[in-house]
Motif scaffolding. Structure first.
Motif, PDB file in Angstrom:
ATOM      1  N   GLU A 160      60.088  45.744  44.212  1.00 41.16           N
ATOM      2  CA  GLU A 160      59.213  43.874  44.644  1.00 41.16           C
ATOM      3  C   GLU A 160      58.337  44.211  44.101  1.00 41.16           C
ATOM      4  O   GLU A 160      57.466  45.004  45.282  1.00 41.16           O
ATOM      5  N   GLY A 161      57.423  43.237  44.276  1.00 46.48           N
ATOM      6  CA  GLY A 161      56.224  42.650  44.176  1.00 46.48           C
ATOM      7  C   GLY A 161      54.631  43.584  43.708  1.00 46.48           C
ATOM      8  O   GLY A 161      53.812  43.509  43.886  1.00 46.48           O
ATOM      9  N   VAL A 162      55.503  44.559  42.179  1.00 43.24           N
ATOM     10  CA  VAL A 162      54.600  45.179  42.140  1.00 43.24           C
ATOM     11  C   VAL A 162      53.921  44.128  40.509  1.00 43.24           C
ATOM     12  O   VAL A 162      52.785  44.613  40.431  1.00 43.24           O
ATOM     13  N   LEU A 163      55.647  43.921  40.165  1.00 43.91           N
ATOM     14  CA  LEU A 163      54.860  42.590  38.829  1.00 43.91           C
ATOM     15  C   LEU A 163      55.651  41.605  39.358  1.00 43.91           C
ATOM     16  O   LEU A 163      56.555  41.510  39.355  1.00 43.91           O
ATOM     17  N   THR A 164      54.263  40.683  39.845  1.00 43.93           N
ATOM     18  CA  THR A 164      54.540  38.883  40.487  1.00 43.93           C
ATOM     19  C   THR A 164      54.393  38.154  39.206  1.00 43.93           C
ATOM     20  O   THR A 164      53.342  37.660  39.052  1.00 43.93           O
ATOM     21  N   VAL A 165      55.854  37.411  38.112  1.00 39.27           N
ATOM     22  CA  VAL A 165      55.294  36.594  36.950  1.00 39.27           C
ATOM     23  C   VAL A 165      54.812  34.881  37.978  1.00 39.27           C
ATOM     24  O   VAL A 165      56.005  34.538  38.734  1.00 39.27           O
ATOM     25  N   ILE A 166      53.978  34.227  38.034  1.00 38.66           N
ATOM     26  CA  ILE A 166      53.671  32.641  38.803  1.00 38.66           C
ATOM     27  C   ILE A 166      53.484  31.708  38.072  1.00 38.66           C
ATOM     28  O   ILE A 166      51.760  31.644  37.458  1.00 38.66           O
ATOM     29  N   PRO A 167      54.145  31.192  37.457  1.00 38.14           N
ATOM     30  CA  PRO A 167      54.036  29.950  36.581  1.00 38.14           C
ATOM     31  C   PRO A 167      53.789  29.034  37.180  1.00 38.14           C
ATOM     32  O   PRO A 167      53.419  28.424  38.079  1.00 38.14           O
ATOM     33  N   GLY A 168      53.094  28.793  36.453  1.00 38.12           N
ATOM     34  CA  GLY A 168      51.571  27.053  37.235  1.00 38.12           C
ATOM     35  C   GLY A 168      50.818  26.981  36.750  1.00 38.12           C
ATOM     36  O   GLY A 168      50.549  27.132  35.512  1.00 38.12           O
ATOM     37  N   LYS A 169      49.878  26.565  36.680  1.00 38.48           N
ATOM     38  CA  LYS A 169      48.966  25.216  36.288  1.00 38.48           C
ATOM     39  C   LYS A 169      47.454  26.072  37.159  1.00 38.48           C
ATOM     40  O   LYS A 169      47.459  26.781  37.455  1.00 38.48           O
ATOM     41  N   GLY A 170      46.460  26.122  35.498  1.00 39.74           N
ATOM     42  CA  GLY A 170      45.162  26.959  35.623  1.00 39.74           C
ATOM     43  C   GLY A 170      44.724  26.478  37.311  1.00 39.74           C
ATOM     44  O   GLY A 170      44.761  27.725  37.589  1.00 39.74           O
ATOM     45  N   SER A 171      44.476  25.694  37.116  1.00 41.32           N
ATOM     46  CA  SER A 171      43.308  25.056  38.133  1.00 41.32           C
ATOM     47  C   SER A 171      44.008  25.153  39.537  1.00 41.32           C
ATOM     48  O   SER A 171      43.881  25.166  40.524  1.00 41.32           O
ATOM     49  N   VAL A 172      45.120  25.738  40.037  1.00 44.02           N
ATOM     50  CA  VAL A 172      45.822  25.697  40.716  1.00 44.02           C
ATOM     51  C   VAL A 172      46.410  27.440  41.626  1.00 44.02           C
ATOM     52  O   VAL A 172      45.168  27.899  41.811  1.00 44.02           O
ATOM     53  N   VAL A 173      47.112  28.080  40.308  1.00 38.50           N
ATOM     54  CA  VAL A 173      47.315  29.227  40.110  1.00 38.50           C
ATOM     55  C   VAL A 173      46.317  30.012  40.133  1.00 38.50           C
ATOM     56  O   VAL A 173      45.789  30.903  40.357  1.00 38.50           O
ATOM     57  N   GLY A 174      45.499  30.553  38.948  1.00 42.51           N
ATOM     58  CA  GLY A 174      45.308  30.358  38.196  1.00 42.51           C
ATOM     59  C   GLY A 174      43.405  30.861  38.957  1.00 42.51           C
ATOM     60  O   GLY A 174      42.634  31.657  39.845  1.00 42.51           O
ATOM     61  N   GLU A 175      43.080  29.682  39.519  1.00 44.24           N
ATOM     62  CA  GLU A 175      42.184  29.223  39.933  1.00 44.24           C
ATOM     63  C   GLU A 175      42.077  30.135  41.419  1.00 44.24           C
ATOM     64  O   GLU A 175      41.191  30.613  41.822  1.00 44.24           O
ATOM     65  N   ARG A 176      43.421  29.978  42.147  1.00 46.68           N
ATOM     66  CA  ARG A 176      44.041  31.052  43.460  1.00 46.68           C
ATOM     67  C   ARG A 176      43.250  32.283  43.329  1.00 46.68           C
ATOM     68  O   ARG A 176      42.960  33.000  43.692  1.00 46.68           O
ATOM     69  N   PHE A 177      44.225  33.017  41.404  1.00 46.41           N
ATOM     70  CA  PHE A 177      43.494  34.282  41.959  1.00 46.41           C
ATOM     71  C   PHE A 177      42.002  34.483  41.522  1.00 46.41           C
ATOM     72  O   PHE A 177      41.573  35.407  42.443  1.00 46.41           O
ATOM     73  N   VAL A 178      41.286  33.907  41.306  1.00 40.44           N
ATOM     74  CA  VAL A 178      39.242  34.229  41.138  1.00 40.44           C
ATOM     75  C   VAL A 178      39.090  33.662  42.416  1.00 40.44           C
ATOM     76  O   VAL A 178      38.740  34.326  43.007  1.00 40.44           O
ATOM     77  N   THR A 179      40.110  32.925  43.569  1.00 40.93           N
ATOM     78  CA  THR A 179      39.477  32.754  45.053  1.00 40.93           C
ATOM     79  C   THR A 179      39.705  33.970  46.234  1.00 40.93           C
ATOM     80  O   THR A 179      39.490  33.911  47.143  1.00 40.93           O
ATOM     81  N   HIS A 180      41.072  33.702  46.000  1.00 39.07           N
ATOM     82  CA  HIS A 180      41.586  35.137  47.297  1.00 39.07           C
ATOM     83  C   HIS A 180      40.981  35.898  46.911  1.00 39.07           C
ATOM     84  O   HIS A 180      41.074  36.837  46.159  1.00 39.07           O
ATOM     85  N   PRO A 181      40.521  35.970  48.107  1.00 37.10           N
ATOM     86  CA  PRO A 181      40.044  37.559  48.225  1.00 37.10           C
ATOM     87  C   PRO A 181      40.687  38.769  48.417  1.00 37.10           C
ATOM     88  O   PRO A 181      40.161  40.373  48.149  1.00 37.10           O
ATOM     89  N   LEU A 182      42.433  38.999  48.018  1.00 36.44           N
ATOM     90  CA  LEU A 182      43.183  40.245  47.999  1.00 36.44           C
ATOM     91  C   LEU A 182      43.765  40.198  46.662  1.00 36.44           C
ATOM     92  O   LEU A 182      43.424  41.296  46.257  1.00 36.44           O
ATOM     93  N   VAL A 183      42.466  39.338  45.974  1.00 35.75           N
ATOM     94  CA  VAL A 183      42.359  39.109  44.336  1.00 35.75           C
ATOM     95  C   VAL A 183      41.418  40.503  43.501  1.00 35.75           C
ATOM     96  O   VAL A 183      40.355  39.611  43.854  1.00 35.75           O
ATOM     97  N   ARG A 184      41.666  41.588  43.249  1.00 37.96           N
ATOM     98  CA  ARG A 184      40.399  42.373  43.589  1.00 37.96           C
ATOM     99  C   ARG A 184      39.660  41.971  41.656  1.00 37.96           C
ATOM    100  O   ARG A 184      38.799  42.838  41.890  1.00 37.96           O
ATOM    101  N   LYS A 185      40.598  41.693  40.665  1.00 39.27           N
ATOM    102  CA  LYS A 185      40.220  41.756  39.147  1.00 39.27           C
ATOM    103  C   LYS A 185      40.941  40.718  39.049  1.00 39.27           C
ATOM    104  O   LYS A 185      41.896  40.811  39.108  1.00 39.27           O
TER     105      LYS A 185
END
Ligand code: NAD
Length: 452
Positions: free
Chosen positions: A177-202
């Motif tokens: 669990e938690g190793v591969l997580t698929v998160i459906p949603g909007k680019g401006s919401v989920v995708g944008e959060r990948f960019v801004t969330h400090p725990l996402v390293r790449k």
């Protein structure tokens, strides 16, 4: 909870509803992926390899189911969709060899021993476009997982179904669990959060050049690692000394595969003037012979465009254009368009410069090798291209002259998972696939051990 309606592009009919994940829910899932990271990183290399092979085997057991989902969700022909599901399996198998081969180096230095390690980054965010939902997801998550990272993956809003299913198959295969997580949603919401969330390293982004530029700017704030696979306007250069029959027979598949919604589409055909008339004649026969039918039909060679909006955008390029000939398309509901061949004489024209991302190709004559290379390079893009010639020296000279990441000589195929894939210029940044891909999901660490 808000949802997004998934539509079958071959019929225009709704298929199902998929949740649109909120920022708050995305944060919870990213934190969960961060918690899973140390556990996954510390799984012994041989065991991580075994789990990836098991994941590949479970995908293999579900190739037909995944293909059927993609036919309904994305309008891909069933033959393509089966290949795409098989590609996820193959890429997982290929990178399952990586955990046991993530070698560092021992570097000669005075006074001790120096060794390097490839350390995983942490949580990697993979953002996927709608044109190849399965392969592009796999090219990101397989090497990232192999290198010891955990992955959050956002499918495109239009095409989330296969990614969601692959996420379930990962759990079935024993990936924790938690190793591969698929998160459906909007680019401006989920995708944008990948960019801004400090725990996402790449962030590993595939999509339009415009959105990619914004992602690169956003990643700069945290000096976040980023790979970009963006648009293209690739050239198919046909020299008079080529096997014209083969070149003309393959040209439609080089651009109309997936209804032209392919970043590697050879959407500009450059033909040496002395072969121009014969090539066009042969091309017409090939284009008229393409089977544009219900994508669920095993003989179908081209399905519909992805959406009504895409059909409108692509059709817009035909205004005022010189149509040489077209193939056929069903006169039915759904987002159908016939493969269309345009004649081009102005390198400044929109049809020659912009990525149309539909079944439209423009053909232009050229005189001599230098002009061919100059015209091919007269673009901000540089993803792929083809060269048809029987002269090996010319094939090498032109290949070296073209500013693009993936070239094929006497072939229209671009992507092989064994080889590096990516763009020059505004077609991208970094490379995916090939033997080095896992390293792109690591930091190189140097350790010096004094010997006194
Ligand atoms: P897109 O840029 O609109 O969307 C791509 C993905 O990014 C989607 O998941 C979308 O939801 C997400 N997104 C949108 N806005 C975002 C934002 N502000 N922040 C974070 N994520 C965001 O592209 P598309 O229309 O889905 O795909 C078509 C494009 O993809 C074409 O230009 C094509 O050439 C390109 N493409 C490139 C490659 C390659 O390997 N070079 C492969 C396939 C497609």
């Amino acid at each position: 909870m808000s949802t997004h309606t998934v539509v079958n592009p071959a019929t225009g009919q709704p298929v199902t509803e998929v949740p649109s994940t909120s920022v708050e829910e995305t944060d919870v899932l990213i934190e969960r992926a961060a918690d899973a990271f140390p556990v996954w990183r510390d799984v012994a290399p041989g065991e991580r390899a075994r789990l990836l092979r098991r994941f590949a085997s479970v995908v293999d057991d579900h190739v037909d189911e995944l293909a059927e989902l993609e036919v309904r969700n994305a309008g891909h022909t069933v033959a393509n969709a089966r290949w795409e599901a098989g590609n996820v399996r193959d890429v997982l198998n290929y990178y399952s060899a990586a955990p046991e081969r993530l070698f560092g180096r021992q570097i000669p230095v005075p006074g001790g021993v120096d060794i390097t390690f490839h350390e995983p980054l942490g949580v990697v965010g993979v953002i996927v476009p709608w044109n190849f939902p399965m392969p592009i997801a796999g090219w990101g998550f397989a090497p990232a997982l192999a290198a010891g990272n955990t992955v959050v993956l956002k499918p495109a809003e239009l095409t989330p179904l296969t990614a969601i299913r692959i996420g379930e198959l990962a759990l079935e295969a024993g990936i924790p669990e938690g190793v591969l997580t698929v998160i459906p949603g909007k680019g401006s919401v989920v995708g944008e959060r990948f960019v801004t969330h400090p725990l996402v390293r790449k962030v590993c982004f595939t999509g339009s050049t415009e959105v990619g530029k914004g992602i690169m700017r956003g990643c700069a704030d945290q000096v976040k690692r980023v790979t970009l696979e963006l648009g293209g306007k690739s050239a198919n250069i046909v020299f008079a000394d080529a096997d014209l029959e083969k070149a003309a027979a393959s040209a439609p598949y080089a651009v109309f595969d997936n209804a032209g919604q392919d970043c590697c589409a050879r959407s500009r055909i450059l033909v040496e003037r002395s072969a121009y008339d014969e090539f066009l004649e042969r091309l017409e026969t090939a284009v008229r012979g393409m089977k544009v039918t219900d994508p669920a039909d095993p003989d179908s060679e081209m399905g519909p465009l992805i959406s009504a909006q895409q059909l409108e955008n692509v059709s817009g390029y035909l205004d005022g254009a010189r149509v040489a000939f077209t193939g056929s398309a069903p006169d039915a509901p759904g987002f159908w368009m016939a493969p269309t061949v345009l004649l081009a004489d102005d390198p400044a024209a929109r049809i020659w410069r912009e990525e149309i991302f539909g079944p439209v190709v423009a053909v232009m004559p050229f005189d001599g090798e230098d002009e061919a290379v100059r015209l091919a390079n007269d673009t901000e893009f540089g993803l792929s291209g083809s060269i048809y010639t029987s002269d090996l020296g010319r094939a090498l000279r032109v290949s070296r002259g073209i500013e693009a990441g993936n070239l094929s000589v006497n072939s229209h195929a671009s992507v092989r998972y064994w080889t590096p894939f990516g763009g020059f210029k505004q077609s991208g940044l970094g490379r995916e696939l090939g033997p080095d891909a896992p390293n792109a999901f690591t930091e190189e660490k140097n350790v010096f051990i004094a010997n006194d």
